[in-house]
Design an enzyme around this catalytic site. Structure first.
Site, PDB file in Angstrom:
ATOM      1  CG  HIS A  27      18.288 -70.793 109.876  1.00  0.00           C
ATOM      2  ND1 HIS A  27      17.510 -70.320 108.848  1.00  0.00           N
ATOM      3  CD2 HIS A  27      18.088 -69.949 110.925  1.00  0.00           C
ATOM      4  CE1 HIS A  27      16.878 -69.239 109.238  1.00  0.00           C
ATOM      5  NE2 HIS A  27      17.204 -68.984 110.487  1.00  0.00           N
ATOM      6  CD  GLU A  54      16.962 -71.351 114.526  1.00  0.00           C
ATOM      7  OE1 GLU A  54      16.661 -71.547 113.338  1.00  0.00           O
ATOM      8  OE2 GLU A  54      16.968 -70.233 115.056  1.00  0.00           O
ATOM      9  CG  HIS A  69      10.777 -67.871 111.805  1.00  0.00           C
ATOM     10  ND1 HIS A  69      10.227 -66.686 111.356  1.00  0.00           N
ATOM     11  CD2 HIS A  69      12.061 -67.575 112.158  1.00  0.00           C
ATOM     12  CE1 HIS A  69      11.139 -65.732 111.417  1.00  0.00           C
ATOM     13  NE2 HIS A  69      12.260 -66.239 111.901  1.00  0.00           N
ATOM     14  CD  GLU A 159      14.911 -66.685 117.570  1.00  0.00           C
ATOM     15  OE1 GLU A 159      15.391 -67.231 116.551  1.00  0.00           O
ATOM     16  OE2 GLU A 159      14.473 -65.512 117.581  1.00  0.00           O
TER      17      GLU A 159
HETATM   18  O1  G3P Z   1      18.170 -67.562 115.499  1.00  0.00           O
HETATM   19  C1  G3P Z   1      19.130 -67.211 114.563  1.00  0.00           C
HETATM   20  C2  G3P Z   1      18.376 -66.803 113.373  1.00  0.00           C
HETATM   21  O2  G3P Z   1      17.506 -67.851 113.104  1.00  0.00           O
HETATM   22  C3  G3P Z   1      17.621 -65.553 113.661  1.00  0.00           C
HETATM   23  O3  G3P Z   1      16.807 -65.252 112.631  1.00  0.00           O
HETATM   24  O4  G3P Z   1      14.531 -64.822 111.998  1.00  0.00           O
HETATM   25  O5  G3P Z   1      15.658 -66.880 111.216  1.00  0.00           O
HETATM   26  O6  G3P Z   1      14.947 -66.660 113.579  1.00  0.00           O
HETATM   27  P1  G3P Z   1      15.416 -65.949 112.361  1.00  0.00           P
HETATM   28 CA    CA Z   2      15.882 -68.423 114.781  1.00  0.00          CA
END
Ligand code: G3P
Ligand code: CA
Length: 344
Positions: A27, A54, A69, A159
């Site tokens: 993450h 990610e 992010h 993402e």
């Molecule tokens: O994408 C999965 C998770 O990362 C979603 O939360 O806010 O960390 O992008 P965020």
């Molecule tokens: Ca994410």
């Protein structure tokens, strides 16, 4: 009682043996150890054996996908001191107001709260890091290079952040990301890339209009967060919502508290049926976010958290800031169990 416990243990063992080992998704990289989304954090996660790394992606003013992010730069970079006077009226420094040449002048660091305090005070020291904000293309070059030099493979898990915001700013983030994937040779590589988004309309657009063959993951927020007022995340978790997701996506990425809801008066974990209902529709389940330094209520260790989600619930992957710990757990408890399984 012992018989019941043994039966439960065998059932859990059987469930773990039958499913492929869950995917370790780093993450924002190995963000428990280095500033999130820096190339250093991604290289470390690769070395720790993450299956996927990610990338949260937003666009610059000149339309370049960068790995960040937030749609803002101020929580994780020194933009406020380097470009004073460039905030909007709300006090935020929007990435989309900066060209890439300006983004390249920024230094990335540990995430800070709006009041300036560190989000995770025990992590990498605050201060000069010498690390920057990478473009998506640069990060892909790093990962594919490490795949080659290490002879060990990690995929991309991208993402698309705030597509409706980008649209209002005149930018199509879905197209820009697919452009980068095409240019880097990743656009058709189903085993190497997941695309994820909190916005269902964007996932439909990717599937039906842009016709990507890549697996899509519908992220599920909590309506109270205000992530996206156009989406009802309670509905997405219903039978009808999951059935609709199955029409355009390959899996869901729920918040872990939508699966584990705490403990009851007797201390028993309260688990929703979300995973079972998603699996019944053929949807993979990759919950977020597993953090050693931010455990859910009623959980006292990271291994206990993994026991619950991997051993009992049977998720297909998980987003974690600590990919080494998840990799170690899976290699010890899941892969070993699978290898020890007798041939039918
Ligand atoms: O994408 C999965 C998770 O990362 C979603 O939360 O806010 O960390 O992008 P965020
Ligand atoms: Ca994410």
């Amino acid at each position: 009682m012992r018989t019941l416990a043994l039966a439960l243990c065998l059932a859990v063992s059987s469930a773990m043996a039958e499913r492929a080992p869950p995917l370790v998704i780093a993450h924002r990289g190995a963000s428990g150890y280095l500033p999130e989304h820096t190339l250093a954090a991604k290289a470390l996660a690769h070395g720790m054996g993450a299956d996927y790394l990610e990338q949260d992606v937003v666009l610059t003013r000149d339309g370049v996908p960068i790995v960040l992010h937030d749609i803002y730069l101020d929580a994780t970079t020194d933009v406020a001191s380097r470009f004073p006077g460039r905030a909007r009226d709300d006090g935020r420094y929007y990435a989309i107001d900066f060209d890439l040449v300006e983004i390249r002048q920024l230094e990335a660091g540990e995430r800070r709260q709006p009041d300036g305090s560190l989000a995770f005070p025990e992590r990498f020291p605050a201060g000069r890091s010498g690390l920057g904000v990478p473009t998506l293309a640069e990060e892909i070059a790093l990962i594919s290079g490490l795949n080659r030099s290490r002879g060990r493979h990690s995929g991309l898990y991208i993402e698309l952040k705030a597509p409706r915001f980008h649209r209002r700013q005149g930018q199509d983030i879905a197209r820009r990301v697919l452009d980068v994937l095409r240019d880097t040779g990743y656009a058709e590589r189903r085993d190497d890339v997941f695309l994820q988004c909190f916005d269902d309309a964007t996932l439909r657009y990717l599937r039906h209009d842009l016709r990507t063959p890549l697996p899509l993951i519908q992220l599920i927020a909590d309506n109270r967060w205000g992530e996206n007022s156009a989406v009802d995340y309670d509905h997405l978790q219903s039978d009808a919502g999951l059935a609709a997701i199955a029409e355009y996506a390959d899996g869901i990425g729920p918040w872990l508290m939508q699966i584990y809801r705490g403990r009851d008066a007797k201390g028993r974990p309260q688990l929703s049926d979300l995973v079972a209902r998603a699996h019944a529709l053929g949807l993979a389940v990759h919950p977020y976010t597993f953090r050693r330094d931010q455990l859910p209520p009623g959980i006292t260790s990271f291994d206990e958290l993994l026991d619950l989600f991997i051993g009992q619930v049977g998720v297909d992957g998980l987003f974690t800031d600590f990919p080494d710990l998840a990799r170690g757990y899976i290699d010890t408890h899941v892969d070993a169990r699978t290898e020890a399984r007798p041939t039918p």
